[in-house]
Write a protein that holds these residues in place. Structure first.
Motif, PDB file in Angstrom:
ATOM      1  N   ASN A 121       0.963  -1.285   0.280  1.00 40.59           N
ATOM      2  CA  ASN A 121      -0.131   0.094  -0.209  1.00 40.59           C
ATOM      3  C   ASN A 121       1.188   1.244  -0.187  1.00 40.59           C
ATOM      4  OD1 ASN A 121      -2.662  -1.125  -0.232  1.00 40.59           O
ATOM      5  ND2 ASN A 121      -2.498  -1.759   1.945  1.00 40.59           N
ATOM      6  N   VAL A 126       3.073   1.555  -5.497  1.00 34.42           N
ATOM      7  CA  VAL A 126       1.462   1.664  -6.176  1.00 34.42           C
ATOM      8  C   VAL A 126       1.464   2.397  -7.861  1.00 34.42           C
ATOM      9  CG1 VAL A 126      -1.063   2.326  -6.554  1.00 34.42           C
ATOM     10  CG2 VAL A 126      -0.158   0.998  -3.987  1.00 34.42           C
ATOM     11  N   ARG A 130       1.951   1.710 -11.762  1.00 36.86           N
ATOM     12  CA  ARG A 130       1.378   2.755 -12.809  1.00 36.86           C
ATOM     13  C   ARG A 130       2.512   2.766 -14.262  1.00 36.86           C
ATOM     14  NH1 ARG A 130      -0.983   7.033 -14.644  1.00 36.86           N
ATOM     15  NH2 ARG A 130       0.867   8.424 -12.860  1.00 36.86           N
ATOM     16  N   GLN A 149      -4.115  -8.660   0.895  1.00 38.93           N
ATOM     17  CA  GLN A 149      -5.349  -6.898   1.157  1.00 38.93           C
ATOM     18  C   GLN A 149      -4.632  -6.152   0.588  1.00 38.93           C
ATOM     19  OE1 GLN A 149      -8.316  -8.314   1.398  1.00 38.93           O
ATOM     20  NE2 GLN A 149      -7.492  -9.719   1.905  1.00 38.93           N
ATOM     21  N   GLY A 150      -3.804  -5.727   0.110  1.00 40.41           N
ATOM     22  CA  GLY A 150      -2.750  -4.844  -0.306  1.00 40.41           C
ATOM     23  C   GLY A 150      -3.031  -3.862  -1.783  1.00 40.41           C
ATOM     24  N   GLN A 151      -2.879  -2.999  -2.366  1.00 38.81           N
ATOM     25  CA  GLN A 151      -2.729  -2.975  -3.449  1.00 38.81           C
ATOM     26  C   GLN A 151      -2.091  -3.190  -4.612  1.00 38.81           C
ATOM     27  OE1 GLN A 151      -3.653   1.551  -4.233  1.00 38.81           O
ATOM     28  NE2 GLN A 151      -3.302   1.568  -1.883  1.00 38.81           N
ATOM     29  N   LEU A 152      -1.206  -3.913  -4.305  1.00 35.61           N
ATOM     30  CA  LEU A 152      -0.355  -4.442  -5.431  1.00 35.61           C
ATOM     31  C   LEU A 152      -1.130  -5.249  -5.567  1.00 35.61           C
ATOM     32  CD1 LEU A 152       3.489  -3.838  -4.502  1.00 35.61           C
ATOM     33  CD2 LEU A 152       1.665  -2.751  -6.288  1.00 35.61           C
ATOM     34  N   GLU A 154      -4.311  -6.304  -5.247  1.00 34.12           N
ATOM     35  CA  GLU A 154      -5.901  -5.834  -5.754  1.00 34.12           C
ATOM     36  C   GLU A 154      -5.002  -5.788  -7.376  1.00 34.12           C
ATOM     37  OE1 GLU A 154      -9.153  -5.382  -6.424  1.00 34.12           O
ATOM     38  OE2 GLU A 154      -8.490  -6.642  -4.840  1.00 34.12           O
ATOM     39  N   TYR A 155      -4.043  -5.615  -7.760  1.00 33.42           N
ATOM     40  CA  TYR A 155      -3.293  -5.068  -8.890  1.00 33.42           C
ATOM     41  C   TYR A 155      -3.126  -6.762  -9.892  1.00 33.42           C
ATOM     42  CZ  TYR A 155      -0.382  -3.576 -12.767  1.00 33.42           C
ATOM     43  OH  TYR A 155      -0.235  -3.151 -14.406  1.00 33.42           O
ATOM     44  N   ASN A 158      -5.860  -7.879 -10.861  1.00 34.85           N
ATOM     45  CA  ASN A 158      -7.093  -7.074 -12.330  1.00 34.85           C
ATOM     46  C   ASN A 158      -6.302  -7.585 -13.720  1.00 34.85           C
ATOM     47  OD1 ASN A 158      -9.224  -6.672 -10.775  1.00 34.85           O
ATOM     48  ND2 ASN A 158      -8.362  -4.914  -9.725  1.00 34.85           N
TER      49      ASN A 158
END
Length: 391
Positions: A121, A126, A130, A149-152, A154-155, A158
């Motif tokens: 996070n 992050v 990008r 559960q971190g943003q990476l 999640e990336y 997706n």
């Protein structure tokens, strides 16, 4: 209330001192390394399926990235990953890539970005992912994280077509401020996944490293506590090659666990002679992280002997294959009589030196190792970083 003793601390005392999480996380590392080894062995086919076509690209470039301790993983692993993969490998912190992406990313060069992230996070981590998607035409992501559960993470979910996420065991996700098990487990991971063809041989080395770490954790806490209770204001960590990155991590670990009250420095053995040695004074300790390579050790030994003969009597700590050298160190930890070598994974064990010295010095200063920053200036996940769009 915890009921298990870690690092020779009474459980109740550890809880009162705000030290229980850090103590547990340092002490559990040998077991964690074996868990990571098993995780990668179990997922070997999936990792190979993703990485092998990427490694087959002739002009592939590998970037190892992260912020803070996560960046130092890349610094420690850079040469070893390049040796393992046969591909140009560079350690570039996210904190550099975010501000100057045009100086580091190369549009037409296929790039494997290996991101290290405890929480996943950090704003820079992050944003680096990008930006790499924008600045690189052919970009592949291998994310090593401790937080599903971190943003990476999640990336990765997706962007499965060009991204693989290695989710480490829950115990790797340190609860305390300082990265300990998360650092060594992510470092171990990248050394294994970039050389899966040698996994069987490396398994023996990891197991040896775990046993060596257990030996240190079981036999040297009192020595580190004794040193921590002594009066010193500066500590200089020296290492060569991969151990230079470990010296930097040890530098940070001691400095953040003591809330900056102990000022630290790191350098290579040869580099330290070129001016930085001026930092030494009577209130310093020098930590030698010696190489297992006999050729490298010759250079390191020369400097160690020079510092040991300094008329100011500067105390030293020695880690590595010193055998009978000793250098009159106040603490000498040697694997010289070990029946088998840790190989490249000696870097994992060396990291314990900074962790243990930082932990006990934090307690000696009356701080809480789990949250040593009295002012709140540093935190588990960096705060206050605003990301700006680059025009």
């Amino acid at each position: 209330m915890i009921s298990t003793t870690y690092l020779n601390l009474d459980p109740q005392k550890a809880e009162r001192a705000g030290a229980q999480e850090t103590a547990r996380e340092i002490a559990h590392q040998p077991r964690l390394w074996l868990d990571v080894l098993n995780l990668i062995s179990t997922n070997r086919n999936g990792i190979s399926t993703f990485l092998n076509p990427i490694f087959a690209k002739e002009n592939l470039r590998i970037i190892l990235t992260g912020a803070g301790s996560s960046a130092f993983i890349g610094e420690s692993a850079q040469g070893l990953v390049q040796k393992n993969s046969g591909k140009l490998t560079q350690a570039l912190p996210t904190t550099d890539l975010v501000t100057h992406p045009e100086l580091f990313f190369m549009k037409d060069v296929p790039t494997l970005l290996i991101s290290f992230a405890r929480s996943g996070n950090s704003p820079e981590s992050v944003e680096t992912v990008r930006l790499s998607d924008i600045y690189c035409k052919h970009i592949y992501h291998f994310i090593i994280t401790c937080n599903e559960q971190g943003q990476l993470a999640e990336y990765a979910r997706n962007h499965s077509s060009n991204t693989f996420c290695l989710q480490l065991p829950e115990d790797a996700n340190d609860k305390s401020l300082a990265m300990t098990g998360s650092f060594t487990s992510m470092l171990l991971s990248v050394l294994l996944v970039t050389d899966l063809n040698s996994l069987e041989a490396k398994t023996k080395h990891v197991q040896t490293a775990a046993k060596y770490a257990e030996y240190i954790l079981n036999n040297f806490p009192e020595d580190f506590q004794r040193i921590a209770d002594s009066m010193f204001e500066r500590v200089i960590f020296l290492g060569s090659g991969p151990l230079l990155g470990i010296a930097r991590e040890c530098h940070l670990k001691l400095q953040e666990l003591t809330d900056g009250q102990i000022v630290c420095k790191h350098d290579s053995f040869l580099g330290f002679r070129h001016g930085p040695r001026a930092v030494l004074n009577e209130k310093s300790i020098v930590v030698f992280l010696f190489s297992d390579d006999p050729h490298v050790y010759q250079y390191e030994k020369d400097l160690a002997e020079s510092i040991s003969s300094d008329p100011r009597g500067i105390p030293t700590i020695s880690f590595g294959p010193m055998n009978d050298d000793g250098f009159d160190s106040i603490l000498a930890i040697s694997n010289g009589n070990a029946p088998t070598s840790c190989g490249d994974f000696n870097v994992l064990v060396a990291t314990l030196v900074g962790q243990l010295l930082g932990f006990y010095k934090s307690l000696s200063l009356g701080l809480h190792p789990d949250s040593p920053s009295v002012s709140g200036a540093i935190s588990r996940v960096v705060q206050g970083v605003k990301i700006y769009n680059k025009s």
